[in-house]
Design an enzyme around this catalytic site. Structure first.
Site, PDB file in Angstrom:
ATOM      1  N   CYS A  33      25.609  27.485  62.614  1.00  0.00           N
ATOM      2  CA  CYS A  33      24.847  27.308  63.861  1.00  0.00           C
ATOM      3  C   CYS A  33      25.596  26.467  64.897  1.00  0.00           C
ATOM      4  O   CYS A  33      25.232  26.470  66.068  1.00  0.00           O
ATOM      5  CB  CYS A  33      23.493  26.669  63.574  1.00  0.00           C
ATOM      6  SG  CYS A  33      22.527  27.568  62.362  1.00  0.00           S
ATOM      7  N   HIS A  36      20.163  23.522  69.770  1.00  0.00           N
ATOM      8  CA  HIS A  36      20.118  24.642  68.832  1.00  0.00           C
ATOM      9  C   HIS A  36      18.653  24.937  68.531  1.00  0.00           C
ATOM     10  O   HIS A  36      17.861  24.031  68.276  1.00  0.00           O
ATOM     11  CB  HIS A  36      20.865  24.263  67.551  1.00  0.00           C
ATOM     12  CG  HIS A  36      20.696  25.266  66.459  1.00  0.00           C
ATOM     13  ND1 HIS A  36      20.850  26.620  66.676  1.00  0.00           N
ATOM     14  CD2 HIS A  36      20.365  25.124  65.151  1.00  0.00           C
ATOM     15  CE1 HIS A  36      20.625  27.256  65.544  1.00  0.00           C
ATOM     16  NE2 HIS A  36      20.330  26.378  64.599  1.00  0.00           N
ATOM     17  N   ASN A  75      15.651  31.388  64.803  1.00  0.00           N
ATOM     18  CA  ASN A  75      16.976  30.752  64.740  1.00  0.00           C
ATOM     19  C   ASN A  75      18.045  31.850  64.705  1.00  0.00           C
ATOM     20  O   ASN A  75      18.169  32.561  63.712  1.00  0.00           O
ATOM     21  CB  ASN A  75      17.034  29.884  63.481  1.00  0.00           C
ATOM     22  CG  ASN A  75      18.368  29.174  63.305  1.00  0.00           C
ATOM     23  OD1 ASN A  75      19.340  29.475  63.979  1.00  0.00           O
ATOM     24  ND2 ASN A  75      18.392  28.236  62.379  1.00  0.00           N
TER      25      ASN A  75
HETATM   26  N1  ACO Z   1       4.335  30.901  54.782  1.00  0.00           N
HETATM   27  C1  ACO Z   1       3.423  30.187  54.098  1.00  0.00           C
HETATM   28  N2  ACO Z   1       3.750  29.177  53.289  1.00  0.00           N
HETATM   29  C2  ACO Z   1       5.051  28.858  53.172  1.00  0.00           C
HETATM   30  C3  ACO Z   1       6.055  29.555  53.867  1.00  0.00           C
HETATM   31  C4  ACO Z   1       5.647  30.621  54.699  1.00  0.00           C
HETATM   32  N3  ACO Z   1       6.524  31.356  55.415  1.00  0.00           N
HETATM   33  N4  ACO Z   1       7.237  29.005  53.579  1.00  0.00           N
HETATM   34  C5  ACO Z   1       7.009  27.992  52.731  1.00  0.00           C
HETATM   35  N5  ACO Z   1       5.695  27.920  52.489  1.00  0.00           N
HETATM   36  C6  ACO Z   1       4.978  26.969  51.612  1.00  0.00           C
HETATM   37  C7  ACO Z   1       5.860  26.414  50.528  1.00  0.00           C
HETATM   38  O1  ACO Z   1       5.891  27.284  49.417  1.00  0.00           O
HETATM   39  C8  ACO Z   1       5.152  25.109  50.210  1.00  0.00           C
HETATM   40  O2  ACO Z   1       4.057  25.401  49.380  1.00  0.00           O
HETATM   41  P1  ACO Z   1       3.723  24.387  48.157  1.00  0.00           P
HETATM   42  O3  ACO Z   1       3.436  23.070  48.814  1.00  0.00           O
HETATM   43  O4  ACO Z   1       2.558  25.054  47.527  1.00  0.00           O
HETATM   44  O5  ACO Z   1       4.963  24.366  47.331  1.00  0.00           O
HETATM   45  C9  ACO Z   1       4.599  24.682  51.562  1.00  0.00           C
HETATM   46  O6  ACO Z   1       4.584  25.854  52.403  1.00  0.00           O
HETATM   47  C10 ACO Z   1       5.405  23.630  52.254  1.00  0.00           C
HETATM   48  O7  ACO Z   1       6.762  23.995  52.205  1.00  0.00           O
HETATM   49  P2  ACO Z   1       7.897  23.144  52.839  1.00  0.00           P
HETATM   50  O8  ACO Z   1       9.225  23.822  52.636  1.00  0.00           O
HETATM   51  O9  ACO Z   1       7.767  21.707  52.414  1.00  0.00           O
HETATM   52  O10 ACO Z   1       7.468  23.268  54.381  1.00  0.00           O
HETATM   53  P3  ACO Z   1       8.018  22.473  55.620  1.00  0.00           P
HETATM   54  O11 ACO Z   1       6.900  21.903  56.343  1.00  0.00           O
HETATM   55  O12 ACO Z   1       9.184  21.604  55.242  1.00  0.00           O
HETATM   56  O13 ACO Z   1       8.601  23.652  56.523  1.00  0.00           O
HETATM   57  C11 ACO Z   1      10.680  24.734  57.059  1.00  0.00           C
HETATM   58  C12 ACO Z   1       9.608  24.508  56.006  1.00  0.00           C
HETATM   59  C13 ACO Z   1      10.046  25.366  58.276  1.00  0.00           C
HETATM   60  C14 ACO Z   1      11.734  25.681  56.477  1.00  0.00           C
HETATM   61  C15 ACO Z   1      11.322  23.381  57.429  1.00  0.00           C
HETATM   62  O14 ACO Z   1      11.696  22.690  56.285  1.00  0.00           O
HETATM   63  C16 ACO Z   1      12.508  23.547  58.334  1.00  0.00           C
HETATM   64  O15 ACO Z   1      12.376  23.950  59.459  1.00  0.00           O
HETATM   65  N6  ACO Z   1      13.707  23.189  57.855  1.00  0.00           N
HETATM   66  C17 ACO Z   1      14.908  23.319  58.670  1.00  0.00           C
HETATM   67  C18 ACO Z   1      15.514  24.579  58.283  1.00  0.00           C
HETATM   68  C19 ACO Z   1      16.344  25.234  59.315  1.00  0.00           C
HETATM   69  O16 ACO Z   1      15.952  25.447  60.435  1.00  0.00           O
HETATM   70  N7  ACO Z   1      17.524  25.647  58.876  1.00  0.00           N
HETATM   71  C20 ACO Z   1      18.356  26.474  59.659  1.00  0.00           C
HETATM   72  C21 ACO Z   1      19.779  26.202  59.500  1.00  0.00           C
HETATM   73  S1  ACO Z   1      20.171  24.591  59.952  1.00  0.00           S
HETATM   74  C22 ACO Z   1      19.610  24.507  61.428  1.00  0.00           C
HETATM   75  O17 ACO Z   1      19.715  25.485  62.139  1.00  0.00           O
HETATM   76  C23 ACO Z   1      19.020  23.236  61.851  1.00  0.00           C
END
Ligand code: ACO
Length: 331
Positions: free
Chosen positions: A114, A254, A284
């Site tokens: 990214c 980003h 993204n």
């Molecule tokens: N729909 C419904 N539920 C979901 C989904 C979905 N699409 N995805 C995950 N869940 C559930 C999980 O299974 C979990 O359930 P559980 O508690 O029963 O285990 C719950 O939601 C919470 O999951 P988390 O992963 O803790 O959710 P979080 O609030 O952290 O959000 C996310 C996840 C959106 C991926 C976040 O961590 C994030 O944005 N991370 C950055 C990732 C990113 O953007 N990476 C790209 C490359 S690097 C960059 O560009 C910055």
């Protein structure tokens, strides 16, 4: 800096096919409400079966060249940022050179996920200020849909396909790019990677069966590091340009996640209104995210000549990069 470089043309290419959250919710266990609340994303674009990253790059590059009033034969260097090249080699930049009909100039791919576009800008700037090039094309192009596991709800809702491009030329003193701050840490490799298909785990029946050709991410861990690192990188770029947060007129972050962007705004001390945000419509798009957002910010009249802007990226590696620019000022 005595001699500078600046952006003289921008282009964008986004595939036609839109996939909404509701459409995703028909095939995986998710909801529109969950995706919007956790990421801000409403829909994303996905490349047509015949389109690869170099095709998206070509569309963006043509528009950027036209906006710059330049032709392919004016280019002295082509830099393409991508994590999803058409193939392992030759590079997207070489494919682009051929398709554009450019001269046999230097062609270089940047593999900083990214952060690739900001790294590419830094390389282009260096080539111009050192006198190696007058006109440089920098493209960010990714088709993450091709490495996404569409059954993994924790990743497939996040990404989209796109390309953005910029043409850089010499700038008047005090205009154009004012500073760059790049960084990387391979310790992040465990949290965001695509395991197979390289020299460590060549493609085999087993790697395919294990799903090792899909992007894998520890989302919460990446989130934590992104919100700490992006404001630090942006602040570093400001310091190198002897600027402070109050000097900033626009920020192109980003576009990974709306919550990350709000957190960067808080920690950097620049109001969210100054951030251009389009993650709702594209998700993204990796290397394409910053150039596509910059293109749209300029098109929306959010950036004027003389404005001070910051671009800031974070991605797999980990890699990160920020730069400051005083908009306009072509020599
Ligand atoms: N729909 C419904 N539920 C979901 C989904 C979905 N699409 N995805 C995950 N869940 C559930 C999980 O299974 C979990 O359930 P559980 O508690 O029963 O285990 C719950 O939601 C919470 O999951 P988390 O992963 O803790 O959710 P979080 O609030 O952290 O959000 C996310 C996840 C959106 C991926 C976040 O961590 C994030 O944005 N991370 C950055 C990732 C990113 O953007 N990476 C790209 C490359 S690097 C960059 O560009 C910055």
């Amino acid at each position: 800096m005595e001699t500078g470089s600046t952006i003289v043309g921008l282009g964008r290419y986004v595939p036609e096919r839109v996939i909404t959250n509701r459409e995703l919710a028909r095939t995986i266990d998710t909801t529109d409400e969950w995706i919007r609340r956790h990421t801000g994303i409403r829909e994303r674009r996905v490349a047509a079966p015949h389109e690869a990253s170099s095709d998206l790059a070509y569309g963006a590059a043509r528009e950027a060249l036209e906006a710059a009033g330049a032709g392919p034969s004016d280019l002295d260097l082509i830099v393409a940022g991508t994590a999803t090249p058409d193939m392992l080699f030759p590079s997207v930049s070489c494919l682009l050179q051929d398709r554009l009909g450019a001269r046999s100039v230097g062609c270089l791919d940047v593999a900083c996920a990214c952060s690739s576009f900001v790294y590419g800008l830094s390389i282009a700037h260096g080539a111009i200020v050192s006198g190696q090039a007058d006109t440089v094309l920098v493209v960010g192009a990714d088709t993450l849909s091709r490495i996404t596991n569409w059954r993994d709800r924790s990743t497939c809702v996040l990404f989209g396909d796109a390309a953005g491009a910029a043409v850089l030329r010499r700038a008047k003193p005090g205009s154009g790019f004012l500073s760059f701050a790049l960084g990387g840490s391979g310790q992040g490799r465990h949290h965001l990677h695509l395991k197979a298909g390289g020299s460590r785990h060549p493609a085999s029946r087993e790697t395919v069966e294990r799903g090792d050709h899909f992007l894998w991410m520890n989302g919460p861990e990446v989130y934590k590091v992104a919100v700490q690192t992006m404001p630090r990188a942006a602040a570093d770029a400001l310091r190198r340009a002897r600027l402070v947060a109050e000097d900033v007129d626009f920020v192109i972050p980003h576009q990974a996640n709306l919550r990350i962007i709000h957190s960067v705004s808080d920690r950097l001390g620049v109001p969210t209104e100054k951030f251009f945000i389009n993650v709702q419509r594209y998700g993204n798009t990796s290397a394409a995210s910053i150039p596509v957002a910059l293109y749209e910010a300029v098109g929306a009249g959010r950036v004027s000549a003389g404005d001070v802007g910051v671009m800031v990226a974070f991605g797999a590696g980990y890699t990160w990069g920020a730069c400051t620019i005083r908009w306009g000022g072509a020599a």
